[in-house]
Design a protein around this motif. Structure first.
Motif, short mmCIF file in Angstrom:
data_model
loop_
_atom_site.label_atom_id
_atom_site.label_comp_id
_atom_site.label_asym_id
_atom_site.label_seq_id
_atom_site.Cartn_x
_atom_site.Cartn_y
_atom_site.Cartn_z
N ASN A 4 0.82 -1.22 0.00
CA ASN A 4 0.00 0.00 0.00
C ASN A 4 0.85 1.28 0.00
N ILE A 5 1.95 1.24 -0.73
CA ILE A 5 2.80 2.43 -0.88
C ILE A 5 2.28 3.32 -1.99
N VAL A 6 1.80 2.69 -3.07
CA VAL A 6 1.28 3.43 -4.22
C VAL A 6 -0.20 3.11 -4.39
N ASN A 7 -1.03 4.10 -4.16
CA ASN A 7 -2.47 3.97 -4.41
C ASN A 7 -2.83 4.98 -5.47
N ILE A 8 -3.07 4.49 -6.67
CA ILE A 8 -3.21 5.37 -7.82
C ILE A 8 -4.45 6.26 -7.73
N ASP A 9 -5.39 5.91 -6.87
CA ASP A 9 -6.58 6.74 -6.71
C ASP A 9 -6.22 8.14 -6.20
N LYS A 10 -5.05 8.25 -5.57
CA LYS A 10 -4.60 9.54 -5.06
C LYS A 10 -3.91 10.37 -6.14
N TYR A 11 -3.57 9.74 -7.26
CA TYR A 11 -2.86 10.43 -8.33
C TYR A 11 -3.56 10.25 -9.67
N PRO A 12 -4.82 10.58 -9.78
CA PRO A 12 -5.54 10.32 -11.05
C PRO A 12 -4.94 11.06 -12.24
N LEU A 13 -4.52 12.32 -12.02
CA LEU A 13 -3.96 13.10 -13.12
C LEU A 13 -2.60 12.55 -13.54
N GLY A 14 -1.75 12.26 -12.55
CA GLY A 14 -0.43 11.70 -12.86
C GLY A 14 -0.53 10.36 -13.56
N ASN A 15 -1.46 9.53 -13.10
CA ASN A 15 -1.66 8.22 -13.71
C ASN A 15 -2.10 8.36 -15.17
N GLN A 16 -3.06 9.25 -15.42
CA GLN A 16 -3.55 9.43 -16.78
C GLN A 16 -2.47 10.01 -17.69
N LEU A 17 -1.68 10.93 -17.16
CA LEU A 17 -0.60 11.54 -17.94
C LEU A 17 0.43 10.50 -18.35
N ILE A 18 0.84 9.65 -17.40
CA ILE A 18 1.85 8.63 -17.69
C ILE A 18 1.33 7.61 -18.69
N LEU A 19 0.10 7.15 -18.49
CA LEU A 19 -0.46 6.14 -19.39
C LEU A 19 -0.66 6.69 -20.80
N THR A 20 -1.16 7.93 -20.89
CA THR A 20 -1.45 8.51 -22.21
C THR A 20 -0.16 8.81 -22.97
N PHE A 21 0.74 9.56 -22.33
CA PHE A 21 1.99 9.91 -23.02
C PHE A 21 2.84 8.67 -23.26
N GLY A 22 2.88 7.77 -22.29
CA GLY A 22 3.69 6.56 -22.44
C GLY A 22 3.24 5.72 -23.61
N ALA A 23 1.93 5.46 -23.70
CA ALA A 23 1.42 4.66 -24.81
C ALA A 23 1.64 5.37 -26.14
N ALA A 24 1.46 6.70 -26.16
CA ALA A 24 1.64 7.47 -27.40
C ALA A 24 3.09 7.43 -27.87
N TYR A 25 4.03 7.63 -26.96
CA TYR A 25 5.44 7.66 -27.37
C TYR A 25 5.92 6.28 -27.81
N ILE A 26 5.47 5.25 -27.12
CA ILE A 26 5.86 3.88 -27.51
C ILE A 26 5.27 3.54 -28.88
N LEU A 27 4.07 4.02 -29.13
CA LEU A 27 3.45 3.78 -30.44
C LEU A 27 4.20 4.54 -31.53
N TYR A 28 4.63 5.75 -31.22
CA TYR A 28 5.48 6.52 -32.14
C TYR A 28 6.77 5.74 -32.44
N ASP A 29 7.37 5.18 -31.41
CA ASP A 29 8.58 4.38 -31.58
C ASP A 29 8.31 3.17 -32.46
N GLY A 30 7.12 2.56 -32.30
CA GLY A 30 6.75 1.43 -33.15
C GLY A 30 6.58 1.84 -34.59
N GLY A 31 6.00 3.02 -34.83
CA GLY A 31 5.84 3.52 -36.19
C GLY A 31 7.16 3.71 -36.89
N ARG A 32 8.19 4.08 -36.14
CA ARG A 32 9.51 4.28 -36.72
C ARG A 32 10.13 2.98 -37.22
#
Length: 421
Positions: free
Chosen positions: A54-82
Motif C-alpha cells: 500500500n505504498i502506491v495507491n493510484i486513486d490519489k494520483y488520477p492526473l499523474g496516472n492518466q498523464l503517464i499512461l497517455t503519453f507513455g502509450a503514445a510515445y511507444i506507439l510513435y517508436d513502433g511507427g519508426r
C-alpha cells in the motif's frame, strides 16, 4: 508552510521515483527468471499497490496516472511507427486493415457470445466484454518485436495491427455503450465513425510528421536540426492533442508520425551523425522508463477482490479469447489477403500473438468509474486477460517463432545515420 499544490507535486515526484526504482529492480529479476519484463513490472505494481505494501495507491494520483499512461502509450506507439518500412508495409496493408477491423469485430462477437453463456449476461453487456479486450497492446508488442529476429513482414504486421486496432476496439465499445444508455446502434454510423477516427488520425499524423521531419532535416529548412530528440516529444504530444481535439484517433496520429520519421529517406531528409546518435540513445532510455511506469502503475490497479470473486468465469472467457476468438479472427482476416502470400506457419503465429494491456485497462476503469451495470465483471475479465496474455503469450512468442522456424539468421542492416533517426 507547504501548500496543497506543493504537497501534491512532492507526492507525484515520490510516485515517479518509486515506480522507476521498482522497474529497474524487477527488470534485473526478469533477466534472471527469463520472463518478459512487463510481467515483472506488473508484479512490482501489485507489491507496491494497495493489496500488499500500500505504498502506491493510484486513486490519489488520477492526473499523474492518466498523464503517464497517455503519453507513455503514445510515445511507444510513435517508436513502433519508426520501425515500419513503407515498402514492407505496402505488401501487408490489407492484412493489417482486416485484422484491425474485421478481426476486432469477429473477436468481439465470439468472445461476447461465450461471455454471455459463462456469466449469464445480457448479450449487450457480453459484447461489451468482448469489445473491451478485443484490441492488442502496442506498449508490449512494439518493444517485444523490435528485438525479435523474425521476418520484417510478420513483425511489421503485428506492430501495425496493434496501432490500428485500438481505434476499432474503442469505437465498438462506445457504440455498445450508446445502445446501453438508450441510444440505437447503426452499422453505417459506426463504420463512418471508424473511418473518420482512423483517417483523421492519419491526416494529422502525416502533417505533423512531415513538418517535424523537415524541421530537423540537415538542409536549409532544418532550422531545428540539433534538436531531433526534443522535436520528437513535441511532435508526439502535438499530434495526439490535435487529433483528439478533432475527435480523431490520437494513437493513430502518433503512429503515423513515427512512420514518417522512420522513413525520412523518402522525403529526401537527413540529420547529422552526432544528433542521430544522441536522439537514438534518448529515445531508447525514454521508452524503457515509460514501459516501466506504465506497467508498474497498471499492476497497482488490479482489483484482486473483484478477480477473486469472478476468477473462474473470467479465466474461461480469456481462454476463449486466446484459443478460439483470436485464431478464428486472425485466420479469416489474413486469408483474404492473397497479395501478402502468408505461409501456414506465419498464419499460425499471427493466430497466437495478441497481448492485452493499457487501452483495455483504461476502458474497463472508465466503466467502473461510470458505475455501469456489470462493470466489475468487465474489469475482472480485462485484468485476467492482461495477466494471462502477458504472462503466457508474451513469454512464449520467441519460443513459438523458433519452433515454427520463423527466426531469421541474417544480421540486421544498420541504416546510415545520415538517412534516418
Amino acid at each position: 508552510m507547504v501548500t496543497n499544490t506543493a504537497l501534491a507535486a512532492e507526492k507525484l515526484l515520490t510516485l515517479i521515483a518509486l515506480v522507476i526504482l521498482a522497474g529497474m529492480v524487477f527488470s534485473k529479476i526478469s533477466r534472471r527468471v527469463h520472463l518478459p519484463d512487463v510481467v515483472l513490472f506488473i508484479l512490482a505494481g501489485v507489491i507496491l499497490g494497495p493489496y500488499v505494501l500500500n505504498i502506491v495507491n493510484i486513486d490519489k494520483y488520477p492526473l499523474g496516472n492518466q498523464l503517464i499512461l497517455t503519453f507513455g502509450a503514445a510515445y511507444i506507439l510513435y517508436d513502433g511507427g519508426r520501425e515500419i518500412e513503407l515498402k514492407v508495409f505496402n505488401k501487408v496493408k490489407v492484412s493489417v486493415l482486416l485484422l484491425a477491423t474485421l478481426g476486432v469485430i469477429i473477436s468481439t462477437g465470439i468472445t461476447g457470445f461465450f461471455a454471455a453463456k459463462i456469466f449469464k449476461l445480457d448479450m449487450t453487456y457480453a459484447l461489451l466484454v468482448g469489445a473491451v479486450i478485443a484490441s492488442t497492446d502496442p506498449s508490449v508488442l512494439v518493444p517485444l518485436f523490435k528485438n525479435m529476429n523474425i521476418s520484417s513482414k510478420l513483425k511489421q504486421t503485428i506492430i501495425s495491427e496493434s496501432a490500428f486496432n485500438d481505434a476499432a476496439g474503442a469505437i465498438i465499445t462506445f457504440s455498445i455503450l450508446g445502445v446501453i444508455s438508450g441510444g440505437s446502434f447503426s452499422i453505417g454510423t459506426s463504420i463512418l465513425e471508424l473511418l473518420k477516427n482512423a483517417f483523421g488520425g492519419i491526416i494529422v499524423g502525416t502533417i505533423v510528421g512531415y513538418i517535424s521531419t523537415k524541421l530537423v532535416s540537415g538542409k536549409r529548412v532544418g532550422v531545428l536540426g540539433e534538436f531531433p530528440a526534443e522535436i520528437s516529444i513535441v511532435a508526439v504530444i502535438g499530434a495526439y492533442l490535435i487529433a483528439q481535439h478533432f475527435e480523431f484517433s490520437g494513437f493513430m496520429a502518433v503512429f503515423i508520425v513515427g512512420m514518417i520519421c522512420g522513413n525520412k529517406k523518402a522525403l529526401n531528409c537527413w540529420i547529422p551523425d552526432e544528433y542521430y546518435v544522441t536522439q537514438t540513445r534518448f529515445k531508447e532510455v525514454l521508452t524503457v522508463i515509460l514501459r516501466m511506469m506504465i506497467f508498474v502503475l497498471l499492476g497497482t490497479q488490479i482489483k484482486f477482490n473483484i478477480l477473486a470473486h469472478y476468477w473462474k468465469s473470467a479465466l474461461l472467457v480469456v481462454l476463449v479469447l486466446m484459443f478460439i476468438a483470436r485464431p478464428i479472427s486472425a485466420f479469416l482476416s489474413v486469408i483474404l489477403d492473397r497479395k501478402a502470400n502468408w505461409t501456414f506457419k506465419e498464419i499460425v503465429y499471427l493466430m497466437w500473438i495478441r497481448e492485452t494491456g493499457v487501452i483495455p485497462a483504461a476502458l474497463a476503469g472508465m466503466m467502473v468509474s461510470m458505475k455501469l451495470p456489470n462493470a466489475e465483471i468487465i474489469s475482472s475479465v480485462t485484468f485476467a486477460a492482461i495477466i494471462i496474455t502477458l504472462t503466457f503469450q508474451a513469454s512464449t512468442s520467441k519460443a513459438l517463432a523458433k519452433f515454427l522456424d520463423l527466426e531469421e539468421d541474417n544480421k540486421k542492416q544498420v541504416a546510415s545515420p545520415s538517412i534516418t533517426y
